[in-house]
Enzyme design. Sequence first.
Site, PDB file in Angstrom:
ATOM      1  N   HIS A  66      83.875  50.547  19.232  1.00 26.75           N
ATOM      2  CA  HIS A  66      82.779  51.204  18.514  1.00 26.75           C
ATOM      3  C   HIS A  66      83.273  51.940  17.276  1.00 26.75           C
ATOM      4  CE1 HIS A  66      79.267  51.181  21.579  1.00 26.75           C
ATOM      5  NE2 HIS A  66      79.992  50.080  21.683  1.00 26.75           N
ATOM      6  N   GLY A  72      85.168  50.565   9.656  1.00 24.63           N
ATOM      7  CA  GLY A  72      86.552  50.234   9.971  1.00 24.63           C
ATOM      8  C   GLY A  72      87.139  51.169  11.012  1.00 24.63           C
ATOM      9  N   HIS A 194      84.177  43.462  28.638  1.00 28.65           N
ATOM     10  CA  HIS A 194      83.268  43.834  29.724  1.00 28.65           C
ATOM     11  C   HIS A 194      83.729  43.259  31.057  1.00 28.65           C
ATOM     12  CE1 HIS A 194      79.619  44.661  26.879  1.00 28.65           C
ATOM     13  NE2 HIS A 194      80.510  45.637  26.881  1.00 28.65           N
ATOM     14  N   THR A 195      84.971  42.837  31.136  1.00 25.86           N
ATOM     15  CA  THR A 195      85.505  42.364  32.408  1.00 25.86           C
ATOM     16  C   THR A 195      85.859  43.513  33.333  1.00 25.86           C
ATOM     17  OG1 THR A 195      87.098  40.835  33.409  1.00 25.86           O
ATOM     18  CG2 THR A 195      87.936  42.286  31.707  1.00 25.86           C
TER      19      THR A 195
END
Length: 347
Positions: A66, A72, A194-195
Amino acid sequence: MHSSSSLIKLGFLLLLLNVSLSHAQLSPSFYDKTCPQVFDIATNTIKTALRSDPRIAASILRLHFHDCFVNGCDASILLDNTTSFRTEKDAFGNARSARGFDVIDTMKAAVEKACPKTVSCADLLAIAAQKSVVLAGGPSWKVPSGRRDSLRGFMDLANDNLPGPSSTLQVLKDKFRNVGLDRPSDLVALSGGHTFGKNQCQFIMDRLYNFSNSGKPDPTLDKSYLSTLRKQCPRNGNLSVLVDFDLRTPTIFDNKYYVNLKENKGLIQSDQELFSSPDASDTIPLVRAYADGQGKFFDAFVEAMIRMGNLSPSTGKQGEIRLNCRVVNSKPKIMDVVDTNDFASSI
């Protein structure tokens, strides 16, 4: 005329050289001599945090993601509110969900003690993300460093740039492309973050009960998985309840995320879109490849993380090296400065 034209060409060449040198300053060996301890400090800080918070590694990786998607990788996400700008922490994609700031604070304090005024918060967050992945069983890589910290936050830009849990595949592609990540492998591999980690019920309620205002669940959801999720997130239940992104190995960084997508067991819509969307002709083969080969996923993830980490870095004399990641450094009055080292150490 000739002289004027030559000067313009020379100026243009110098500008290109300056841009090239700016990007060249990102190097995996940037802290080899000035602060080699930073890597062990990051590892040990996260290890300590993991003892009481098993999901902190996933949270730190998300913070880095995020951060990089907004102006950047400049640690702007770490800044608190001021009278001059609204913090990115209040953006839709971060409010009540972004976490791990206290761990970065602890890490930064230890780094400042070992190597004062040397390691930027932007680099520290990138290093912390890498260490978080490694500690969860994922791949390792050398983090190019040399970033500087921004002087302000960008809440409005965060609202525009950050993907949401209900984003369609086309929206995801557009948002990735807009920040400079234009390869399908960038999107699919980075989504593999998201694992591990958890998500709040509030972000999947529409999928479970009223997808696209239909009054029905998302038709792409596996029926048994839908039943499981409805038990965890009942209608009119607590929207803050946490659900694992990956029911198989919720705290391990592996390729099970992609196995889940193949079985229509992606937790949030934006994940399942990679495999189930009509626009997924270029992402489905990658989901299949990563599901079938963890090594392929790890290689693609490392490449995508380095590409993301190189997005618009502030280097050289741009920005600053914050002493506290939550606030920009205080600026001294000229008349008060006698010894800059004494002043800096007193902030």
